[in-house]
Every structure is written in structure tokens, then in C-alpha cells.
Write an enzyme that holds these catalytic residues in place. Sequence first.
Site, PDB file in Angstrom:
ATOM      1  NE  ARG A   1      26.217  31.005   2.729  1.00  0.00           N
ATOM      2  CZ  ARG A   1      25.379  31.727   3.499  1.00  0.00           C
ATOM      3  NH1 ARG A   1      24.210  32.073   3.010  1.00  0.00           N
ATOM      4  NH2 ARG A   1      25.717  32.108   4.709  1.00  0.00           N
TER       5      ARG A   1
ATOM      6  CG  HIS B   1       8.658  52.079 -11.971  1.00  0.00           C
ATOM      7  ND1 HIS B   1       7.328  51.981 -11.618  1.00  0.00           N
ATOM      8  CD2 HIS B   1       9.278  52.734 -10.951  1.00  0.00           C
ATOM      9  CE1 HIS B   1       7.155  52.540 -10.438  1.00  0.00           C
ATOM     10  NE2 HIS B   1       8.313  53.013 -10.014  1.00  0.00           N
TER      11      HIS B   1
ATOM     12  CD  GLU C   1       5.875  49.982 -14.310  1.00  0.00           C
ATOM     13  OE1 GLU C   1       6.731  50.151 -15.209  1.00  0.00           O
ATOM     14  OE2 GLU C   1       5.712  50.781 -13.359  1.00  0.00           O
TER      15      GLU C   1
ATOM     16  NE  ARG D   1      26.635  35.240   1.524  1.00  0.00           N
ATOM     17  CZ  ARG D   1      25.710  34.866   0.655  1.00  0.00           C
ATOM     18  NH1 ARG D   1      24.487  35.369   0.711  1.00  0.00           N
ATOM     19  NH2 ARG D   1      26.006  33.988  -0.270  1.00  0.00           N
TER      20      ARG D   1
HETATM   21  N1  URA Z   1      22.181  35.207  -4.669  1.00  0.00           N
HETATM   22  C1  URA Z   1      21.717  35.111  -3.405  1.00  0.00           C
HETATM   23  O1  URA Z   1      20.667  35.655  -3.059  1.00  0.00           O
HETATM   24  N2  URA Z   1      22.464  34.400  -2.518  1.00  0.00           N
HETATM   25  C2  URA Z   1      23.627  33.815  -2.834  1.00  0.00           C
HETATM   26  O2  URA Z   1      24.256  33.203  -1.971  1.00  0.00           O
HETATM   27  C3  URA Z   1      24.086  33.935  -4.161  1.00  0.00           C
HETATM   28  C4  URA Z   1      23.329  34.635  -5.064  1.00  0.00           C
END
Ligand code: URA
Length: 287
Positions: A232, A20, A90, A178
Site C-alpha cells: 500500500r 455448509h 463446522e 482503498r
Molecule cells: N487481501 C486483502 O485483504 N488486502 C490486500 O490488499 C490484498 C489481499
Amino acid sequence: MNVKIKSASRPETEEGLQYHLRVKPGDVSKYVLLPGDPGRVVKIAEKWDRYWKVAEHREYITYSGYYKNVFISVTSTGIGCPSTAIAIEELARVGCDTFIRVGTTGALSREIGIGDLIISIGAVRFDGTSKQYVLTEYPAVASLDVTLALMFAAELLNVKYHVGLTASSDSFYVGQERPGYRDYMPPNQIGLINYLKSVNVLNFEMESSIIFVLSNIYRLRSGSICAVIANRETNEFIAEAGVEDAIRVANEAVKILNTWDELKIVKNKKYLTPETIYEWFREYVKR
Ligand code: URA
């Protein structure tokens, strides 16, 4: 292009390149920085004294070069643990033994600002790949000396950083609470952010757990530093915030680690000792 691969169970090209990554022994340093984003590879290499492209195949781009006289490499992993595991597999086969993830992350608490850095000491294993390697009770922990080098580099470069536990998820959307398409949210993910906050997890990202688990299984070293691009709790999101700082810190951490590694050889020490750190710092402040 039809590339001939020597074996199905140990895939390498006839020239000895990994299937890869398309790298071979000697192409890459023992110290490898691991951004997820292929576009971040050149941004990292541009900070070195000199650099060259080693290989590019699929999501994996590799550059090598010299940073403050230390041979250093960078390989993009792509997003998530499956492609990151391939990169570690790898790179380890061609002689790499120290990995530093340089990524982006979403913080879970309002005390962590956009653009701050998070250095992970361990990761909650919300990924599927590491479960295929080892039982779920096995911890995903960073190496002490790599983590210390990252903390010292952040301190010396005067950037704002936090140190703690990370959750590595296979899913950017519902796995990080989310909403999915049409606001889909499986009941088992509702309240995840609050739960993780209550047990002192600082952030979400998607690769550290497999890097830590594989490094421990294979007796290699690893650490992780991520720039906070999302929060968040406050619902802010600034793409690329703090990424330049994360890159500067990761590069400097490699310089520090290399100095410690050389001192350990001279002193015939298996582990990092206070004396080694003291000797390094005495020289560092003289510069
Ligand atoms: N990367 C992630 O996995 N989550 C986020 O909220 C921002 C960057």
C-alpha cells in the site's frame, strides 16, 4: 437438490454431514489449512503425497490427504470473517483442532516486498463477526506453537518472512482505505494506513481475526501465513505473488507440528518445551 436437514438449531444432514461444509467426523484431519480462495485448495493438495476430494458446497471445498505421512486437510473459507466462522464452527464439530490460514495480504510498509510472507502473531479486530462472539477487548492472538512451526518452516525452506500484527478487515475497499466506487471514502477511514503503520501493524487481510478468536474461545489452535500480493506504500500489486511459498511453508509447518505433538505425548508435556524443539531439530538435520 433438496437435502433433508435434521434440526434448525444444529443443522446437519441425515447422513451426519455438516450443513455448509458437507463433511463428517473422520473425513478431515485435526490439521486443516484454510485458504480463502476455493481455487487454492487443489494447489495446496497437489503438494501432498496423495490426496482426495472430500466435499464441495458453495464456497467451501475440502480435500484430505497425506503430506510426509501426516494426515492433513484443506478447506476454503471464502472471503471474510462470516464465511470463515462457519468453516471453523463446522470443522471443529467434526474433530479438527489446528487451523492455519494460508492467504494473501496487502503490506503497509515499503520494507515488506511483494512475494514476501507475513506470519501473524495477532490481529486487530476490524471485523463484525468476532464481536458477535465476544467483547471487543478480547484479543485475537495466534497459538504459540503454530506460529513457531510456521516460522521454523519458513526459515528451513529459506523464504523471506516477517512476523507481527495484522489488521483483519471486513472490507477490501474502504475498510482498507482503498477508494470505493466514485472515489467514495468515509472520513473515519482517511489516514487509517498511516495510523496502523504508526502502531506497528504490518498488513491488511480479511480472515485471521475470527480464526484466532474462535480458536481461543474453543481451546483450539491457529496460526496465519499470508503472501504479500499488494504493497500500500509503493502501490504495487501482483496477484498470486508468494502464494506458492506460503503453501510450501504451511504444509511443512503441519509436518513440524505433528512431530512436536507426538513428542509432547511421549514426554507427557502440555506445552512445547525447548527439549522437544531440540529433539525434533536434531532428527530434522540428520535427514
Ligand atoms: N487481501 C486483502 O485483504 N488486502 C490486500 O490488499 C490484498 C489481499
